[in-house]
Design a protein around this motif. Structure first.
Motif, PDB file in Angstrom:
ATOM      1  N   ASP A  35       0.850  -1.205   0.000  1.00  0.00           N
ATOM      2  CA  ASP A  35       0.000   0.000   0.000  1.00  0.00           C
ATOM      3  C   ASP A  35       0.875   1.241   0.000  1.00  0.00           C
ATOM      4  N   GLU A  36       0.528   2.183  -0.859  1.00  0.00           N
ATOM      5  CA  GLU A  36       1.256   3.461  -0.939  1.00  0.00           C
ATOM      6  C   GLU A  36       0.239   4.574  -0.706  1.00  0.00           C
ATOM      7  N   PRO A  37      -0.111   4.820   0.575  1.00  0.00           N
ATOM      8  CA  PRO A  37      -1.174   5.803   0.848  1.00  0.00           C
ATOM      9  C   PRO A  37      -0.852   7.212   0.351  1.00  0.00           C
ATOM     10  N   ASP A  38       0.413   7.603   0.333  1.00  0.00           N
ATOM     11  CA  ASP A  38       0.765   8.950  -0.161  1.00  0.00           C
ATOM     12  C   ASP A  38       0.497   9.095  -1.654  1.00  0.00           C
ATOM     13  N   HIS A  39       0.366   7.958  -2.356  1.00  0.00           N
ATOM     14  CA  HIS A  39       0.159   7.990  -3.808  1.00  0.00           C
ATOM     15  C   HIS A  39      -1.231   7.504  -4.206  1.00  0.00           C
ATOM     16  N   GLY A  40      -2.016   7.020  -3.238  1.00  0.00           N
ATOM     17  CA  GLY A  40      -3.362   6.550  -3.546  1.00  0.00           C
ATOM     18  C   GLY A  40      -3.402   5.282  -4.391  1.00  0.00           C
ATOM     19  N   ILE A  53       7.956  -4.338 -13.774  1.00  0.00           N
ATOM     20  CA  ILE A  53       6.577  -3.968 -14.095  1.00  0.00           C
ATOM     21  C   ILE A  53       5.924  -3.627 -12.759  1.00  0.00           C
ATOM     22  N   GLU A  54       5.163  -2.534 -12.745  1.00  0.00           N
ATOM     23  CA  GLU A  54       4.452  -2.115 -11.530  1.00  0.00           C
ATOM     24  C   GLU A  54       2.961  -2.254 -11.795  1.00  0.00           C
ATOM     25  N   LEU A  55       2.317  -3.229 -11.147  1.00  0.00           N
ATOM     26  CA  LEU A  55       0.858  -3.332 -11.259  1.00  0.00           C
ATOM     27  C   LEU A  55       0.263  -2.339 -10.273  1.00  0.00           C
ATOM     28  N   SER A  63      -8.042   8.242  -5.500  1.00  0.00           N
ATOM     29  CA  SER A  63      -6.838   7.719  -6.160  1.00  0.00           C
ATOM     30  C   SER A  63      -6.631   8.396  -7.514  1.00  0.00           C
ATOM     31  N   PRO A  64      -5.378   8.749  -7.854  1.00  0.00           N
ATOM     32  CA  PRO A  64      -5.132   9.377  -9.164  1.00  0.00           C
ATOM     33  C   PRO A  64      -5.359   8.430 -10.339  1.00  0.00           C
ATOM     34  N   ILE A  65      -5.567   7.139 -10.055  1.00  0.00           N
ATOM     35  CA  ILE A  65      -5.792   6.225 -11.188  1.00  0.00           C
ATOM     36  C   ILE A  65      -7.270   5.861 -11.370  1.00  0.00           C
ATOM     37  N   GLY A  67      -9.779   7.718 -12.512  1.00  0.00           N
ATOM     38  CA  GLY A  67     -10.268   8.186 -13.807  1.00  0.00           C
ATOM     39  C   GLY A  67      -9.750   7.305 -14.939  1.00  0.00           C
ATOM     40  N   PHE A  68      -8.477   6.923 -14.838  1.00  0.00           N
ATOM     41  CA  PHE A  68      -7.863   6.084 -15.882  1.00  0.00           C
ATOM     42  C   PHE A  68      -8.587   4.744 -15.985  1.00  0.00           C
ATOM     43  N   LEU A  69      -8.897   4.151 -14.826  1.00  0.00           N
ATOM     44  CA  LEU A  69      -9.570   2.834 -14.861  1.00  0.00           C
ATOM     45  C   LEU A  69     -11.027   2.953 -15.302  1.00  0.00           C
ATOM     46  N   PRO A 115      12.899   9.631  -4.092  1.00  0.00           N
ATOM     47  CA  PRO A 115      12.040  10.733  -4.548  1.00  0.00           C
ATOM     48  C   PRO A 115      11.545  10.521  -5.982  1.00  0.00           C
ATOM     49  N   VAL A 116      10.247  10.835  -6.177  1.00  0.00           N
ATOM     50  CA  VAL A 116       9.643  10.708  -7.518  1.00  0.00           C
ATOM     51  C   VAL A 116       8.823  11.950  -7.850  1.00  0.00           C
ATOM     52  N   LEU A 117       8.657  12.185  -9.148  1.00  0.00           N
ATOM     53  CA  LEU A 117       7.818  13.263  -9.679  1.00  0.00           C
ATOM     54  C   LEU A 117       7.123  12.752 -10.929  1.00  0.00           C
ATOM     55  N   PHE A 118       5.984  13.362 -11.262  1.00  0.00           N
ATOM     56  CA  PHE A 118       5.243  12.968 -12.469  1.00  0.00           C
ATOM     57  C   PHE A 118       5.104  14.159 -13.412  1.00  0.00           C
ATOM     58  N   LEU A 119       5.126  13.871 -14.714  1.00  0.00           N
ATOM     59  CA  LEU A 119       5.011  14.900 -15.758  1.00  0.00           C
ATOM     60  C   LEU A 119       3.740  14.645 -16.562  1.00  0.00           C
ATOM     61  N   HIS A 120       3.041  15.727 -16.929  1.00  0.00           N
ATOM     62  CA  HIS A 120       1.715  15.583 -17.545  1.00  0.00           C
ATOM     63  C   HIS A 120       1.775  14.784 -18.852  1.00  0.00           C
ATOM     64  N   PRO A 121       0.881  13.800 -19.005  1.00  0.00           N
ATOM     65  CA  PRO A 121       0.921  12.977 -20.226  1.00  0.00           C
ATOM     66  C   PRO A 121       0.715  13.772 -21.508  1.00  0.00           C
ATOM     67  N   LYS A 122      -0.052  14.875 -21.418  1.00  0.00           N
ATOM     68  CA  LYS A 122      -0.304  15.650 -22.649  1.00  0.00           C
ATOM     69  C   LYS A 122       0.966  16.366 -23.127  1.00  0.00           C
ATOM     70  N   ASP A 123       1.969  16.491 -22.243  1.00  0.00           N
ATOM     71  CA  ASP A 123       3.233  17.125 -22.643  1.00  0.00           C
ATOM     72  C   ASP A 123       4.248  16.105 -23.143  1.00  0.00           C
ATOM     73  N   ASN A 125       3.547  13.213 -25.399  1.00  0.00           N
ATOM     74  CA  ASN A 125       2.994  12.313 -26.430  1.00  0.00           C
ATOM     75  C   ASN A 125       1.952  11.353 -25.872  1.00  0.00           C
ATOM     76  N   GLY A 126       1.188  11.829 -24.888  1.00  0.00           N
ATOM     77  CA  GLY A 126       0.119  10.983 -24.334  1.00  0.00           C
ATOM     78  C   GLY A 126       0.607   9.946 -23.349  1.00  0.00           C
ATOM     79  N   CYS A 127       1.859  10.078 -22.907  1.00  0.00           N
ATOM     80  CA  CYS A 127       2.417   9.086 -21.974  1.00  0.00           C
ATOM     81  C   CYS A 127       2.793   9.765 -20.654  1.00  0.00           C
TER      82      CYS A 127
END
Ligand SMILES: C[C@@H](C(=O)O)C(=O)SCCNC(=O)CCNC(=O)[C@H](O)C(C)(C)COP(=O)(O)OP(=O)(O)OC[C@H]1O[C@@H](n2cnc3c(N)ncnc32)[C@H](O)[C@@H]1OP(=O)(O)O
Ligand SMILES: [Co+2]
Length: 134
Positions: A35-40, A53-55, A63-65, A67-69, A115-123, A125-127
Motif C-alpha cells: 500500500d502506498e497511501p501517499d500515492h493513492g 513492471i508495476e501493477l 486515487s489518481p488512477i 479516472g484512468f480505470l 524521490p519521484v515526480l510525475f510529468l503531464h501525459p499531454k506534454d 505524447n500521451g504518456c
C-alpha cells in the motif's frame, strides 16, 4: 539526462488476478502487494531481468488512477518511470522547457523509498512520465 527505465506501470482492475497471471501464465517473479497511501495506490512489483513492471490498483476514493480505470475498465499501461541522478535539477530543466510537473511540484517518496515526480501525459505524447532519483 534520463537514465535507465526503472519500471512500466500497468493499471489493473483486479490486483490479485493480475498478479496470479504474471506468476503462473507468464512465469514471472511477483512481489507482495504494497500500500502506498501517499500515492493513492496499491502496487505489486514484478522483477524482470532488465526492468520492473508495476501493477497499480486504486487505494482510497481519490486515487489518481480512478479516472484512468474508468476510461480503461480492463486496465492499461499507465506510466513509464525513468531514472535520473538529480530530480530537482531534472524538474527545473523540464519546467524551463514548458513541461507541466504534476501535484505540488515537490518530489514525494515513491514505492522504492526514493524521490519521484510525475510529468503531464499531454506534454509527453500521451504518456504519463514518472522520474525517480536513484
Ligand atoms: C507509487 C509510485 C511509484 O512508482 O513509486 C507510483 O507510480 S504512483 C502512480 C499513481 N500516481 C500518479 O499517477 C500521479 C500523477 N498522476 C496525476 O496527477 C493524474 O493521474 C493525471 C495524470 C493528471 C490525470 O488526472 P485525471 O485522471 O484526473 O485525468 P484527467 O481527466 O484530468 O486527464 C486529462 C487527460 O489526460 C489523460 N490521462 C489521464 N491519465 C493518463 C495516463 N496515465 N496516461 C495517458 N493519459 C492519461 C486523460 O485521458 C485525459 O485526456 P483526454 O482529455 O484526451 O481524455
Ligand atoms: Co510508478
Amino acid at each position: 539526462m534520463i537514465g535507465r527505465l526503472n519500471h512500466v506501470a500497468i493499471a489493473v482492475p483486479d490486483l490479485e488476478a493480475a498478479s496470479e497471471q504474471y506468476r503462473s501464465a507468464l512465469g514471472a517473479k511477483v512481489g507482495a502487494p504494497q500500500d502506498e497511501p501517499d500515492h493513492g495506490v496499491t502496487v505489486v512489483f514484478i522483477e524482470l531481468p532488465n526492468t520492473k513492471i508495476e501493477l497499480l490498483y486504486p487505494l482510497g476514493d481519490d486515487s489518481p488512477i480512478n479516472g484512468f480505470l474508468e476510461k480503461n475498465p480492463s486496465g492499461g499501461i499507465h506510466h513509464v518511470c525513468y531514472e535520473v541522478d538529480d530530480i530537482i535539477a531534472a524538474r527545473d530543466h523540464l519546467k524551463e522547457t514548458g513541461a507541466r510537473v504534476l501535484g505540488s511540484g515537490e518530489p514525494k517518496i515513491g514505492a522504492h523509498g526514493k524521490p519521484v515526480l510525475f510529468l503531464h501525459p499531454k506534454d509527453f505524447n500521451g504518456c504519463l512520465v514518472e522520474l525517480e532519483q536513484v
